[in-house]
Design an enzyme around this catalytic site. Sequence first.
Site, PDB file in Angstrom:
ATOM      1  N   HIS A   1       1.042  -0.748  -0.068  1.00  0.00           N
ATOM      2  CA  HIS A   1      -0.351  -0.144  -0.381  1.00  0.00           C
ATOM      3  C   HIS A   1       0.775   1.208   0.345  1.00  0.00           C
ATOM      4  O   HIS A   1       0.539   2.477  -1.183  1.00  0.00           O
ATOM      5  CB  HIS A   1      -1.075   0.000   1.186  1.00  0.00           C
ATOM      6  CG  HIS A   1      -1.654  -0.876   1.498  1.00  0.00           C
ATOM      7  ND1 HIS A   1      -1.810  -1.907   2.563  1.00  0.00           N
ATOM      8  CD2 HIS A   1      -2.668  -1.153   0.196  1.00  0.00           C
ATOM      9  CE1 HIS A   1      -3.065  -2.547   2.418  1.00  0.00           C
ATOM     10  NE2 HIS A   1      -3.544  -2.081   1.364  1.00  0.00           N
TER      11      HIS A   1
ATOM     12  N   LYS B   1     -17.526  -5.075   8.297  1.00  0.00           N
ATOM     13  CA  LYS B   1     -16.541  -5.570   8.820  1.00  0.00           C
ATOM     14  C   LYS B   1     -15.776  -6.081  10.545  1.00  0.00           C
ATOM     15  O   LYS B   1     -16.287  -4.800  10.952  1.00  0.00           O
ATOM     16  CB  LYS B   1     -15.640  -5.600   7.793  1.00  0.00           C
ATOM     17  CG  LYS B   1     -15.448  -6.366   6.942  1.00  0.00           C
ATOM     18  CD  LYS B   1     -14.192  -5.425   5.333  1.00  0.00           C
ATOM     19  CE  LYS B   1     -14.744  -6.735   4.563  1.00  0.00           C
ATOM     20  NZ  LYS B   1     -13.581  -6.759   3.375  1.00  0.00           N
TER      21      LYS B   1
ATOM     22  N   ARG C   1      -0.732  -5.672  -7.308  1.00  0.00           N
ATOM     23  CA  ARG C   1       0.141  -6.826  -7.220  1.00  0.00           C
ATOM     24  C   ARG C   1       0.420  -8.123  -7.734  1.00  0.00           C
ATOM     25  O   ARG C   1       1.437  -7.927  -8.565  1.00  0.00           O
ATOM     26  CB  ARG C   1       0.489  -7.326  -5.894  1.00  0.00           C
ATOM     27  CG  ARG C   1       0.193  -6.604  -4.514  1.00  0.00           C
ATOM     28  CD  ARG C   1      -0.653  -6.739  -3.389  1.00  0.00           C
ATOM     29  NE  ARG C   1      -2.055  -7.430  -3.532  1.00  0.00           N
ATOM     30  CZ  ARG C   1      -2.783  -8.031  -2.805  1.00  0.00           C
ATOM     31  NH1 ARG C   1      -2.420  -8.554  -1.571  1.00  0.00           N
ATOM     32  NH2 ARG C   1      -3.736  -8.612  -2.906  1.00  0.00           N
TER      33      ARG C   1
ATOM     34  N   SER D   1      -2.157  -7.785   3.550  1.00  0.00           N
ATOM     35  CA  SER D   1      -2.898  -6.956   4.814  1.00  0.00           C
ATOM     36  C   SER D   1      -3.044  -8.936   5.659  1.00  0.00           C
ATOM     37  O   SER D   1      -2.874  -8.729   7.417  1.00  0.00           O
ATOM     38  CB  SER D   1      -4.151  -5.867   5.615  1.00  0.00           C
ATOM     39  OG  SER D   1      -3.786  -4.863   4.943  1.00  0.00           O
TER      40      SER D   1
HETATM   41  O1  PNS Z   1      -8.893  -2.394   0.364  1.00  0.00           O
HETATM   42  P1  PNS Z   1      -9.487  -3.356  -0.017  1.00  0.00           P
HETATM   43  O2  PNS Z   1     -10.106  -4.063   1.021  1.00  0.00           O
HETATM   44  O3  PNS Z   1      -9.665  -4.273  -0.820  1.00  0.00           O
HETATM   45  O4  PNS Z   1     -10.217  -1.841  -0.364  1.00  0.00           O
HETATM   46  C1  PNS Z   1     -11.918  -2.214  -1.440  1.00  0.00           C
HETATM   47  C2  PNS Z   1     -12.749  -0.839  -1.478  1.00  0.00           C
HETATM   48  C3  PNS Z   1     -13.119  -0.365  -0.143  1.00  0.00           C
HETATM   49  C4  PNS Z   1     -11.622   0.068  -2.615  1.00  0.00           C
HETATM   50  C5  PNS Z   1     -13.431  -1.495  -2.010  1.00  0.00           C
HETATM   51  O5  PNS Z   1     -14.379  -2.338  -1.253  1.00  0.00           O
HETATM   52  C6  PNS Z   1     -14.927   0.143  -1.824  1.00  0.00           C
HETATM   53  O6  PNS Z   1     -15.178   1.113  -2.938  1.00  0.00           O
HETATM   54  N1  PNS Z   1     -16.070   0.669  -1.237  1.00  0.00           N
HETATM   55  C7  PNS Z   1     -16.790   1.368  -1.313  1.00  0.00           C
HETATM   56  C8  PNS Z   1     -18.449   1.174  -1.129  1.00  0.00           C
HETATM   57  C9  PNS Z   1     -18.123   0.692  -2.868  1.00  0.00           C
HETATM   58  O7  PNS Z   1     -18.229   2.032  -3.632  1.00  0.00           O
HETATM   59  N2  PNS Z   1     -18.187   0.002  -3.202  1.00  0.00           N
HETATM   60  C10 PNS Z   1     -19.048  -0.036  -5.417  1.00  0.00           C
HETATM   61  C11 PNS Z   1     -17.257  -0.090  -6.384  1.00  0.00           C
HETATM   62  S1  PNS Z   1     -16.903  -1.360  -6.091  1.00  0.00           S
END
Ligand code: PNS
Length: 165
Positions: A18, A42, A92, A130
Amino acid sequence: MTRVAVFPGSFDPMTNAHLDVARRASGLFDQLVIGVLNNPKKQPLFDIDERVALIRTCVADLGAHVTVDAFDGLTVDFARRHGAGFIVRGLRAVSDFEAELQMALTNRKLAPEIDTTFLMTALEYGYVSSSLAKEVAQFGGDVTAMLPGPVATALRERITPGPRV
Ligand code: PNS
């Protein structure tokens, strides 16, 4: 024209992968807002305030144009609130791509004015996540190659290693 990007994620906790992406993005955009998702569904190891504080410590040397903010709801709404035209996500390996493409296309449908930009992490962090770092720490393994120093310390303090059988 000011180029503003958001870099959203769960960051539970921030890894070297990150941080590498944040560092690369900080050189590309005039403003970079790292968005930490507060997802009530979560159960994170680090609460939202802890995750934000840890990231702030890790990115302190990247400059004042890099900020950290918690958000809930949609990433595109968070991006719009910050006047961002870009969402940054790290890749990645090829295995990341399918889910990332689906997210990027969903976000484009919701907000056609916002583009997702993918940045490749440095090769040495291609295996880092993570959840893997938390698992390694859980069993007393060394996470120093995976995590920024302050995060590794916080993780060691949070997790009491289980028995090694
Ligand atoms: O670190 P992560 O868990 O891979 O991040 C995922 C994240 C937070 C980018 C994704 O879950 C997100 O954008 N969540 C917010 C809800 C949203 O916008 N959903 C629609 C787009 S996928």
